[in-house]
Design a protein around this motif. Structure first.
Motif, PDB file in Angstrom:
ATOM      1  N   TRP A  84       0.834  -1.201   0.000  1.00  0.00           N
ATOM      2  CA  TRP A  84       0.000   0.000   0.000  1.00  0.00           C
ATOM      3  C   TRP A  84       0.872   1.257   0.000  1.00  0.00           C
ATOM      4  O   TRP A  84       0.671   2.173  -0.804  1.00  0.00           O
TER       5      TRP A  84
ATOM      6  N   ASN B 140       1.518   3.901  -3.164  1.00  0.00           N
ATOM      7  CA  ASN B 140       1.114   5.290  -3.014  1.00  0.00           C
ATOM      8  C   ASN B 140       2.285   6.265  -2.988  1.00  0.00           C
ATOM      9  O   ASN B 140       2.073   7.479  -2.990  1.00  0.00           O
TER      10      ASN B 140
ATOM     11  N   ARG C  41      -1.840   8.270  -7.408  1.00  0.00           N
ATOM     12  CA  ARG C  41      -1.885   7.963  -5.959  1.00  0.00           C
ATOM     13  C   ARG C  41      -3.305   8.185  -5.439  1.00  0.00           C
ATOM     14  O   ARG C  41      -3.854   9.263  -5.581  1.00  0.00           O
ATOM     15  N   TRP C  42      -3.882   7.164  -4.816  1.00  0.00           N
ATOM     16  CA  TRP C  42      -5.224   7.288  -4.238  1.00  0.00           C
ATOM     17  C   TRP C  42      -5.175   7.619  -2.746  1.00  0.00           C
ATOM     18  O   TRP C  42      -6.181   8.004  -2.180  1.00  0.00           O
ATOM     19  N   ASP C  43      -4.010   7.459  -2.122  1.00  0.00           N
ATOM     20  CA  ASP C  43      -3.896   7.752  -0.684  1.00  0.00           C
ATOM     21  C   ASP C  43      -2.480   8.253  -0.423  1.00  0.00           C
ATOM     22  O   ASP C  43      -1.591   7.490  -0.051  1.00  0.00           O
ATOM     23  N   GLU C  44      -2.281   9.550  -0.574  1.00  0.00           N
ATOM     24  CA  GLU C  44      -0.944  10.107  -0.393  1.00  0.00           C
ATOM     25  C   GLU C  44      -0.601  10.199   1.091  1.00  0.00           C
ATOM     26  O   GLU C  44      -1.470  10.114   1.956  1.00  0.00           O
TER      27      GLU C  44
ATOM     28  N   PHE D 141      -1.296   8.969   4.471  1.00  0.00           N
ATOM     29  CA  PHE D 141      -2.070   7.738   4.292  1.00  0.00           C
ATOM     30  C   PHE D 141      -3.325   7.708   5.179  1.00  0.00           C
ATOM     31  O   PHE D 141      -3.525   6.799   5.980  1.00  0.00           O
TER      32      PHE D 141
END
Length: 153
Positions: free
Chosen positions: A58, A62, A68-71, A74
């Motif tokens: 994960w 990222n 990136r969906w969760d920079e 996080f």
């Protein structure tokens, strides 16, 4: 006294020693089995390694992927971790409660077995005392007969 002897005989004739695992499985529900399985997996090295690998993937995805969906920091991952902890903790506690119940059932069955053994030993002791008294009576009679034979002879 007769009632007590009858009750003791009934207890001695009954089969007390049962497999506690069978008794526990008879009362087990699907939800309890699921809780046990989740707690067993959640408390294993396999879970720790697989979860560590998931976290590493994960984070790496990222950091290095262009989309990136969760920079960092996080936040989505933290949300998932919080939800996992919120679900996993009660499930583990349910499994611990089940373990307490299993231990209680095992101790009750152990008590019944010990009680039966105690009654059996008590019965054997009383029979042994009775046999000893009968042997003492026989020996006393033999001594009297020997005394008469010696006197008469």
């Amino acid at each position: 006294l007769a009632k007590r002897v009858r009750r003791t005989d009934n207890l001695l004739r009954r089969r007390v020693s049962r497999d506690p695992n069978e008794v526990i499985e008879e009362k087990e529900t699907l939800a309890e089995r699921v809780a046990d399985a989740v707690a067993k997996f959640g408390g294993s090295w396999r879970f720790i390694f697989s979860f560590g690998a998931f976290l590493a993937i994960w984070v790496l995805l990222n950091i290095f992927m262009p989309w990136r969906w969760d920079e960092y920091p996080f936040i989505l991952l933290n949300l998932f971790l919080s939800m996992l902890a919120a679900i996993q903790a009660p499930v583990i506690m349910m499994s611990q409660n089940r373990q307490d119940t299993k231990d209680r059932i095992r101790s009750e069955l152990d008590y019944q077995v010990n009680l039966k053994a105690e009654l059996g030993v008590s019965t054997l002791l009383s029979k042994t005392e009775l046999l000893t008294e009968m042997l003492d009576d026989v020996n006393a009679r033999l001594d009297r007969v020997e005394a008469r034979v010696v006197k008469g002879g």
